[in-house]
Design an enzyme around this catalytic site. Structure first.
Site, mmCIF file in Angstrom:
data_model
loop_
_atom_site.group_PDB
_atom_site.id
_atom_site.type_symbol
_atom_site.label_atom_id
_atom_site.label_comp_id
_atom_site.label_asym_id
_atom_site.label_seq_id
_atom_site.Cartn_x
_atom_site.Cartn_y
_atom_site.Cartn_z
ATOM 1 C CE LYS A 36 -2.471 -1.157 3.568
ATOM 2 N NZ LYS A 36 -2.172 -2.439 3.715
ATOM 3 N NE ARG A 45 -7.173 0.651 13.037
ATOM 4 C CZ ARG A 45 -7.641 0.738 14.461
ATOM 5 N NH1 ARG A 45 -8.136 -0.778 14.625
ATOM 6 N NH2 ARG A 45 -7.906 1.335 15.146
ATOM 7 N NE ARG A 91 9.369 -6.614 6.211
ATOM 8 C CZ ARG A 91 8.392 -5.759 6.349
ATOM 9 N NH1 ARG A 91 7.561 -5.490 5.537
ATOM 10 N NH2 ARG A 91 7.710 -5.770 7.311
ATOM 11 N NE ARG A 93 11.292 -4.781 11.989
ATOM 12 C CZ ARG A 93 10.512 -3.793 11.407
ATOM 13 N NH1 ARG A 93 11.605 -2.318 11.215
ATOM 14 N NH2 ARG A 93 9.564 -3.663 11.216
ATOM 15 N NE ARG A 121 1.512 -6.677 10.860
ATOM 16 C CZ ARG A 121 2.733 -5.592 9.779
ATOM 17 N NH1 ARG A 121 3.504 -6.589 9.466
ATOM 18 N NH2 ARG A 121 2.413 -4.988 8.941
#
Length: 219
Positions: free
Chosen positions: A13, A88, A127, A161, A172
């Site tokens: 996004k 949201r 990542r 992370r 999430r």
């Protein structure tokens, strides 16, 4: 144009918002930027948000809505805007609608970036970040370092992370499905939603989005 950008974490996004805002010559307004600006400037809303965040609590909708309204009142939004991360949830979407009605304006479209859940997990969980400089990021599939586990830029150690772990990503996604995804149906009732695939090269996704907006506007 006045646009809302929706999509799960890992859909790209932020990247698409920046490209679309530039192509359409409208400001990109993200929730993250709203929070950072209000907190750094010490506004009343920023102080409220910081008190909740410091206590480890979610910032109430009304604080976020207040920040969004203040930003949308800015002179640079007269020609349009692109909202990224706001609304949201349905309550925030209803508040945005009420704000727009008060000003005699309306949204032109809602872009829904669609990505399979497994691809989201692959994108985020893959990542790797440099311990020396968090701006140096790599990916085990899409942007591999020359030497595994070593940053190309400074030689620092690459690590995953905690918020990039698969468990965190799936949590999430669960929150997104529960809280944010319902706004897609909300806006479908207003015939505003254009769903596009967010798979493939960035430029191709941007072009799909531009084409969808043009089609939606002419419909």
């Amino acid at each position: 144009m006045r646009i809302v950008l929706v999509g799960p974490p890992g859909a790209g996004k932020g990247t698409q918002a920046a490209f679309l805002a530039k192509n359409l010559s409208i400001p990109h307004i993200s929730t993250g930027d709203l929070f950072r600006a209000n907190i750094s400037q010490g506004t009343a809303l920023g102080k409220q948000a910081k008190s909740y965040m410091d206590a480890g609590n979610l910032v109430p909708d009304e604080v976020t809505i207040g920040m969004a309204k203040d930003r949308l009142d800015g002179p640079d939004t007269e020609g349009g805007f692109l909202l990224d991360g706001f609304p949201r949830n349905v309550h925030q979407a209803e508040a945005l609608d009420a704000y727009l009605v008060e000003r005699g304006i309306a949204l032109d479209g809602v872009l829904d970036l669609e990505v399979p859940e497994d691809e989201v997990v692959k994108r985020i969980a893959g990542r790797r970040t440099c311990r020396n400089d968090s701006a140096h990021t790599f990916h085990i599939t899409y942007k591999q370092p020359k030497v595994e586990g070593v940053c190309d830029e400074c030689g620092g150690e690459l690590y995953q992370r905690d918020d990039d772990s698969e468990a965190t990503v799936r949590n999430r996604l669960s929150v997104y499905h529960r809280e944010t995804e319902p706004i897609i149906d909300y806006y479908k009732q207003q015939d505003l939603v254009a769903t596009i695939s967010a798979l493939g090269p960035v430029a191709e996704v941007t072009q799909r989005a531009m084409d969808a907006l043009k089609s939606n506007k002419s419909a």
